[in-house]
Design an enzyme around this catalytic site. Structure first.
Site, PDB file in Angstrom:
ATOM      1  N   GLU A  55       5.112  20.289  11.800  1.00  0.00           N
ATOM      2  CA  GLU A  55       4.148  19.975  10.749  1.00  0.00           C
ATOM      3  C   GLU A  55       3.259  18.782  11.058  1.00  0.00           C
ATOM      4  OE1 GLU A  55       6.864  19.372   7.543  1.00  0.00           O
ATOM      5  OE2 GLU A  55       6.879  21.492   6.996  1.00  0.00           O
ATOM      6  N   PRO A  85       1.821  25.744  14.410  1.00  0.00           N
ATOM      7  CA  PRO A  85       0.901  26.746  13.849  1.00  0.00           C
ATOM      8  C   PRO A  85      -0.562  26.407  14.064  1.00  0.00           C
ATOM      9  CG  PRO A  85       1.838  25.402  12.101  1.00  0.00           C
ATOM     10  CD  PRO A  85       2.555  25.011  13.371  1.00  0.00           C
ATOM     11  N   ASP A 120       0.679  22.998  25.863  1.00  0.00           N
ATOM     12  CA  ASP A 120       1.545  22.128  26.656  1.00  0.00           C
ATOM     13  C   ASP A 120       2.026  20.913  25.872  1.00  0.00           C
ATOM     14  OD1 ASP A 120       1.338  23.624  29.136  1.00  0.00           O
ATOM     15  OD2 ASP A 120      -0.736  22.928  29.219  1.00  0.00           O
ATOM     16  N   GLY A 121       1.273  20.505  24.838  1.00  0.00           N
ATOM     17  CA  GLY A 121       1.619  19.288  24.116  1.00  0.00           C
ATOM     18  C   GLY A 121       2.963  19.357  23.413  1.00  0.00           C
TER      19      GLY A 121
END
Length: 651
Positions: free
Chosen positions: A221, A189, A247-248
């Site tokens: 999270e 998010p 991309d991470g």
């Protein structure tokens, strides 16, 4: 029977309820999963008419249409009240269609059946906007006959969208449709400018619901949360893992799969990316592979979502990277040193700007341009692919290379939580009201689709329409835990979120899993014969697998997902700031190799070793900072599987 349909086009604002859908489990084995996601080669000419018929419209007072469906497009021509000489919006390319459904009227006196198509055409300025077209099959006296015709059109269109073969005898029934693949969506998010969850809720979930795909969605999270999740998954319950972020997050997923004891089976799990981050380099390559024009932001997300709805996968090369400590990680994108990695990490403080952070970081990097002394060695590819224009001769020197992983530390798996699912939830469900509907529309699914689509089916003075599924829903898998619903608002941002990691916080992703690097001697040992070595002052060094360095940076235009090569690009010291800026501006169109810059070098290789001789610097793997020091890497052709959608023609 030639059905008759009716089409009404409407652009809309979707309501925002929770989504619940019911689908059966997908194929069990990894091979089945790949087959389910990969459409076969087209067997029909693009202009071959498959279906033709006359249809009415919804609302019933609308015009009548002649529809023709081919493998590439749906042609719509108005017949009454007045035929169109030049139909407006009469050509709907299937590349713009997310899915379709069948509907029925709530009026017991209406014998017609309805067929709804969800499209995302491009506007005059290139932006996509959702539009629906609803057609009325009313050519027969009974509802069952009209329903059969509506199903015939919906099944044929769905088969074309998913690349499924059509029978030669023309017997088209819902039995042709397999259960859709079951996808796990992982959402960061905090991706990009923190819009990932909002974009996912407002655009991604509705579109994949329209496509009839089965899904489960979970929010991550903290750093490495996605890695822990995929390490703990029962992979047999899933047919693909999709990351909704930059991309991470995909970097975490792939390294988590390769860190499992069953990595050989796990790495075959198809993975995909829906871009909601800052760089979105892999999504840019997927967008190019799908034949779409370059796009950024929400337009890129809609393009990639359309491709995901179509199905189709591609082998993905992975690069195993061994760091100075002996730890090993896997890259699908790039290894960077110098200017690019400096900009990537130092611009983290501007993450709230989204992709503009790189523009600002580039300006600041040019103002304080550094050079780095280092030694680059590589094992040249025996067969050179289509390469940059021959104007830039690439200097070649001779040299040597390494590797030795350490055991992985134990991983504490966290339970799967904070998720929303298409599985039935044991919670009170809200009701929706269609525009003009005298009564609430119950929380139902269409072809397994989401209720947010109900707003498309109402019309003043007309009886509202209800979903008429092509396939009956199956009970959910007993192995799947019932997830808890997501919070209605965005989660609280952790204190560390958005800050670049300090060198002491960078995890050493040591692993004994994954394929051996047979081309690499231990790091620090001499390199075998046949290697090329150069010792230079570098401004930057890049090792890339796909074509893109960013969504709008085409670093290696000819690179492919499975070409079996690592593409090495470097810029030597002595380049002026103005020339370096021109290189990056030209990279937006992939024309930087044609500038004839003498400091720009390029080579294709199967393995490489980088030995920084400058004591300080930044190394990144897929945009993630790793320990600084000597490192080496080897490409493993086709080790992974990427959900790309069908290939398209580059515009």
């Amino acid at each position: 029977m030639n059905g008759r349909l009716e089409a009404a086009e409407q652009r809309d604002q979707r309501p925002d309820p929770e989504l619940t859908r019911s689908q059966g489990p997908g194929p069990g084995s990894p091979l089945d999963r790949v087959k389910a996601m990969a459409p076969p080669l087209p067997q029909l000419a693009a202009s071959t008419p498959l279906l033709h018929g006359e249809f009415g419209s919804y609302p019933a007072r609308g015009p009548r249409f002649a529809l023709t469906l081919t493998p590439q497009a749906l042609y719509i021509q108005r017949l009454r009240p007045k035929p169109e000489a030049r139909p407006r919006g009469g050509l709907v390319p299937l590349a713009e269609v997310s899915g379709c459904c069948t509907l029925r009227s709530r009026s017991p006196l209406d014998s017609a059946a309805y067929f709804c198509v969800y499209t995302y055409p491009q506007g005059r300025r290139g932006a996509r906007r959702r539009a629906t077209r609803t057609f009325r099959a009313d050519g027969a006296a009974t509802y069952e006959e009209n329903r059969t015709e509506a199903h015939r059109w919906a099944v044929t269109l769905t088969c074309l969208l998913r690349g499924l073969p059509l029978p030669g005898d023309g017997d088209i029934t819902p039995d042709l449709l397999p259960r859709p693949p079951r996808l796990l969506l992982l959402v960061n998010p905090f991706g990009g400018r923190g819009l990932a969850w909002q974009w996912c809720k407002n655009h991604v979930l509705p579109m994949i619901s329209e496509a009839g795909l089965s899904f489960n969605l979970m929010q991550t999270e903290r750093p490495n949360h996605a890695r822990e999740l995929v390490q703990a998954l029962s992979l047999s319950e899933w047919d693909g893992i999709i990351t909704v972020s930059g991309d991470g997050l995909l970097y975490e997923v792939l390294n988590g799969l390769l860190d499992r004891p069953d990595w050989e089976e796990a790495v075959r799990m198809p993975v995909g990316i829906l871009p909601c981050g800052s760089g979105n380099a892999l999504a840019g390559a997927v967008n190019l592979h799908g034949g779409f024009a370059p796009a950024l932001g929400l337009d890129l997300l809609l393009n990639c979502s359309l491709l995901l709805c179509r199905g189709g996968s591609h082998p993905l090369d992975l690069l195993s990277v061994t760091l100075a400590s002996g730890s090993r990680c896997f890259s699908f994108l790039s290894v960077a040193w110098g200017f690019v990695s400096d900009v990537d990490i130092q611009s983290e403080r501007f993450r709230a700007l989204g992709s503009a952070r790189f523009t600002l970081g580039t300006v600041l990097g040019l103002a304080t341009l550094h050079t780095y002394r280092g030694r680059l060695s590589y094992l040249p590819a025996t067969g050179e692919p289509a390469s940059p224009p021959p104007a830039h001769g690439l200097p070649r020197a001779k040299s040597e290379l390494t590797l030795a992983p350490e055991p992985a530390p134990p991983v504490t798996h966290s339970p799967l939580h904070r998720s929303v699912s298409d599985l039935p939830l044991p919670l009170p469900q809200p009701t929706l009201a269609s525009p003009g509907s005298p009564e609430p529309l119950p929380f139902l699914s269409l072809n397994g689709g989401g209720p947010e689509l109900a707003g498309d089916w109402g019309g003043a003075g007309d009886a509202p329409l209800s979903p008429d599924p092509l396939l009956p829903p199956l009970p959910s898998s007993p192995q799947a835990a019932v997830p808890s619903p997501l919070p209605t608002g965005p989660p609280e941002r952790p204190a560390h979120c958005g800050l670049p990691p300090s060198p002491g916080d960078i995890p050493a992703s040591a692993s004994t899993c994954g394929p051996p690097d047979h081309l690499l001697p231990p790091l620090g040992a001499p390199l075998p014969p046949g290697w090329v070595t150069m010792e230079e002052d570098f401004v930057l060094m890049l090792a890339l697998s796909p074509s893109h360095l960013g969504a709008d940076l085409v670093a290696v235009p000819h690179a492919r997902f499975d070409d079996g090569l690592v593409h090495l690009c470097w810029v030597r010291g002595g380049i002026s700031r103005a020339t370096l800026l021109r290189l990056f501006l030209a990279m937006e169109h992939g024309t930087h190799f044609g500038l004839g810059c003498p400091q720009l070098g390029y080579a294709t290789a199967h393995a490489f070793r980088l030995e920084p001789l400058t004591p300080r610097g930044v190394l990144t793997v897929d945009g993630e900072q790793v320990e600084y020091g000597p490192m080496q890497a080897q490409v493993h052709p086709g080790l992974g599987t990427l959900l790309t959608g069908p290939p398209g023609r580059v515009p």
